[in-house]
Design an enzyme around this catalytic site. Structure first.
Site, PDB file in Angstrom:
ATOM      1  N   ARG A   1       0.833  -1.205   0.000  1.00 40.07           N
ATOM      2  CA  ARG A   1       0.000   0.000   0.000  1.00 40.07           C
ATOM      3  C   ARG A   1       0.870   1.258   0.000  1.00 40.07           C
ATOM      4  O   ARG A   1       0.532   2.282  -0.596  1.00 40.07           O
ATOM      5  CB  ARG A   1      -0.935  -0.001   1.222  1.00 40.07           C
ATOM      6  CG  ARG A   1      -1.655   1.311   1.412  1.00 40.07           C
ATOM      7  CD  ARG A   1      -2.803   1.269   2.416  1.00 40.07           C
ATOM      8  NE  ARG A   1      -2.620   0.386   3.542  1.00 40.07           N
ATOM      9  CZ  ARG A   1      -1.833   0.640   4.599  1.00 40.07           C
ATOM     10  NH1 ARG A   1      -1.121   1.748   4.667  1.00 40.07           N
ATOM     11  NH2 ARG A   1      -1.738  -0.232   5.578  1.00 40.07           N
TER      12      ARG A   1
ATOM     13  N   TYR B   1     -18.540  16.966 -12.982  1.00 34.03           N
ATOM     14  CA  TYR B   1     -18.949  15.564 -13.084  1.00 34.03           C
ATOM     15  C   TYR B   1     -19.937  15.256 -11.937  1.00 34.03           C
ATOM     16  O   TYR B   1     -19.694  15.661 -10.791  1.00 34.03           O
ATOM     17  CB  TYR B   1     -17.707  14.664 -13.008  1.00 34.03           C
ATOM     18  CG  TYR B   1     -18.018  13.216 -12.752  1.00 34.03           C
ATOM     19  CD1 TYR B   1     -18.855  12.506 -13.604  1.00 34.03           C
ATOM     20  CD2 TYR B   1     -17.495  12.558 -11.644  1.00 34.03           C
ATOM     21  CE1 TYR B   1     -19.167  11.180 -13.359  1.00 34.03           C
ATOM     22  CE2 TYR B   1     -17.787  11.230 -11.395  1.00 34.03           C
ATOM     23  CZ  TYR B   1     -18.630  10.550 -12.249  1.00 34.03           C
ATOM     24  OH  TYR B   1     -18.939   9.246 -11.998  1.00 34.03           O
TER      25      TYR B   1
ATOM     26  N   ASP C   1      -9.616  19.487 -12.303  1.00 33.85           N
ATOM     27  CA  ASP C   1      -9.879  18.166 -12.877  1.00 33.85           C
ATOM     28  C   ASP C   1      -9.596  18.285 -14.379  1.00 33.85           C
ATOM     29  O   ASP C   1     -10.330  18.953 -15.105  1.00 33.85           O
ATOM     30  CB  ASP C   1     -11.342  17.790 -12.600  1.00 33.85           C
ATOM     31  CG  ASP C   1     -11.683  16.384 -13.086  1.00 33.85           C
ATOM     32  OD1 ASP C   1     -10.986  15.894 -14.001  1.00 33.85           O
ATOM     33  OD2 ASP C   1     -12.646  15.796 -12.570  1.00 33.85           O
TER      34      ASP C   1
ATOM     35  N   LYS D   1     -10.147   7.361 -17.948  1.00 29.95           N
ATOM     36  CA  LYS D   1     -10.583   7.949 -19.221  1.00 29.95           C
ATOM     37  C   LYS D   1      -9.429   8.007 -20.229  1.00 29.95           C
ATOM     38  O   LYS D   1      -8.822   6.991 -20.513  1.00 29.95           O
ATOM     39  CB  LYS D   1     -11.205   9.316 -18.935  1.00 29.95           C
ATOM     40  CG  LYS D   1     -12.218   9.312 -17.772  1.00 29.95           C
ATOM     41  CD  LYS D   1     -13.415   8.451 -18.072  1.00 29.95           C
ATOM     42  CE  LYS D   1     -14.492   8.353 -17.019  1.00 29.95           C
ATOM     43  NZ  LYS D   1     -14.291   8.640 -15.644  1.00 29.95           N
TER      44      LYS D   1
HETATM   45  N1  PLP Z   1     -13.821  13.544 -13.215  1.00 23.81           N
HETATM   46  C1  PLP Z   1     -14.490  13.491 -14.374  1.00 23.81           C
HETATM   47  C2  PLP Z   1     -14.478  14.689 -15.267  1.00 23.81           C
HETATM   48  C3  PLP Z   1     -15.197  12.348 -14.724  1.00 23.81           C
HETATM   49  O1  PLP Z   1     -15.880  12.328 -15.881  1.00 23.81           O
HETATM   50  C4  PLP Z   1     -15.193  11.234 -13.841  1.00 23.81           C
HETATM   51  C5  PLP Z   1     -15.924  10.010 -14.178  1.00 23.81           C
HETATM   52  O2  PLP Z   1     -16.677   9.948 -15.119  1.00 23.81           O
HETATM   53  C6  PLP Z   1     -14.485  11.334 -12.636  1.00 23.81           C
HETATM   54  C7  PLP Z   1     -13.794  12.491 -12.366  1.00 23.81           C
HETATM   55  C8  PLP Z   1     -14.464  10.203 -11.656  1.00 23.81           C
HETATM   56  O3  PLP Z   1     -13.567   9.236 -12.062  1.00 23.81           O
HETATM   57  P1  PLP Z   1     -13.691   7.676 -11.687  1.00 23.81           P
HETATM   58  O4  PLP Z   1     -14.935   7.180 -12.340  1.00 23.81           O
HETATM   59  O5  PLP Z   1     -12.434   7.114 -12.222  1.00 23.81           O
HETATM   60  O6  PLP Z   1     -13.783   7.590 -10.205  1.00 23.81           O
END
Ligand code: PLP
Length: 390
Positions: free
Chosen positions: A58, A110, A182, A207
């Site tokens: 970890r 998101y 983000d 992604k």
């Molecule tokens: N940030 C964005 C812009 C996203 O589209 C997503 C998921 O769709 C996330 C964060 C969250 O990521 P995760 O699904 O890998 O936890």
């Protein structure tokens, strides 16, 4: 034991080269060019407390370290931290705060980020959040003595709003407020927030970074701020939401083609946005690369490409939209984005259902459709959309 050969990438090395080589060094033991999967939960001590710098899986893992190094180089940062998901990386940022601390966040994010903030961090950690439109409201007006974090997503999910990173970073620095961006939609290929003065970059590596829709992962990347690095490293180890060595390997493998994938996503994205804009059944198209986009000038200034995410308003009812999506042969109706394959979804019913049900923020329009344009042949993709829209 063979000596580990150092790959000395120049500062300002082209991002396509960083994607292939960043962090990767031939294996110490065998010279294997690709980073091995170190599938181990623990490491031998030659005597209690004496080890080779690795204690427990970890806390340290060599495959994860290489991934973190690659991510840090891609974002032009100093240190990166890999997490088990994008949301667990975001949760780690919020764990830097104390009860009563105030966050100013973009009012389009998101849906899972809204849920994490409102249902977990406000309720369990006592954080306070104000959602604002960074493009029309003054941030300074919302700053209080308790404001400790500004949360940005640009382009946003799903409305693809773009915001001026440098402007926000300057206001934040003046007020000693931490900033996080983000960067999932843009990727470091198209935008590097640290270069505009943002403190922390967040990714859902699920992604574009991984790019093959076969891993859930997340990351935080920071600049040369040792105290921030220490705090994030402590949270990563203490909370323990780390990715498996196999997932780290897959993400590293995906990163190698980030350059060519993003080039194709950018090209296909622009062509599909133009096609949709000229289609009679589409009311409006939101894509930062179109001059009609409300913040196109900001996007052109801070982005090197506009990506593969497009949102549009269909003129028809939800029934017609569902029928259109059903007729598609190449686009798959699915959540997520950023993979090599084209996906389509209804944010109001899928990724952002929480936003609409919680009524905590402006609702996502029912006739909004979001597509993640893949790297397939562009003529095939346009033909698929054209046929389904008939
Ligand atoms: N940030 C964005 C812009 C996203 O589209 C997503 C998921 O769709 C996330 C964060 C969250 O990521 P995760 O699904 O890998 O936890």
């Amino acid at each position: 034991m063979a000596k580990r050969k150092k790959l000395n990438l120049k500062k300002n090395q082209n991002i396509d080269t960083i994607a292939v080589h960043g962090g990767i060094k031939p294996d110490k033991l065998t010279g294997a060019v690709m980073t091995p999967i170190y599938a181990t939960s623990t490491y031998a001590n030659s005597s209690p407390g004496v080890n080779l710098g690795y204690e427990y899986g970890r806390s340290q893992n060599p495959t994860r370290e290489v991934l973190e190094d690659a991510l840090s180089k891609l974002e032009n940062g100093s240190k990166a931290y890999a997490f088990a998901s994008g949301l667990s990386a975001q949760s780690a940022v919020l764990d830097l705060l104390k009860p009563g601390d105030h966050i100013i966040a973009f009012n389009d994010l998101y849906g899972g980020t809204f849920r994490l903030l409102n249902e977990v961090k406000v309720k369990s950690s006592g954080l306070v959040v104000s959602y604002i439109d960074f493009n029309t409201e003054s941030i300074s007006k919302h700053i209080t003595k308790k404001t400790k974090l500004i949360w940005i997503e640009t382009p946003t999910n799903p409305l693809l709003k773009v915001t001026d990173l440098k402007k926000i970073a300057n206001v934040a620095k003046k007020n000693k407020i931490l900033t996080v961006c983000d960067n999932t939609f843009a990727t470091p290929h198209n935008q590097r927030p640290l270069e505009f003065g943002i403190d922390i970059v967040n990714h859902s590596t699920t992604k574009y970074i991984n790019g093959h829709s076969d891993v859930i992962g997340g990351a935080l990347i920071v600049g040369n701020n040792k105290s921030l690095q220490k705090k994030i490293s402590f949270i990563q180890n203490s909370v323990g939401a780390v990715p498996s060595p196999f997932d780290c390997f897959l993400i590293l493998r995906g990163i190698k083609t980030l350059g060519i994938r993003m080039k194709r996503h950018n090209e296909n994205g622009l062509k599909i946005a133009r096609f949709l804009k000229s289609h009679g059944k589409i009311k409006s198209v939101i894509y930062p690369g179109l001059p009609s986009h409300a913040q196109h000038k900001i996007a052109a200034k801070q982005m090197n490409g506009y990506g593969g995410m497009i949102s549009f308003i269909h003129k028809g009812s939800l029934v017609e939209i569902k029928s259109f999506m059903k007729k598609l042969k190449i686009f798959t109706t699915a959540e997520s984005l950023g993979g090599v394959e084209s996906l389509i979804e209804s944010p109001a019913l899928m990724t952002h259902a929480y936003v609409n049900s919680s009524k905590v923020n402006i609702p996502v329009p029912e006739n909004l459709v979001r597509i993640s344009v893949g790297i397939e042949n562009i003529d095939d993709l346009i033909e698929d959309l054209q046929t389904a829209l008939k």
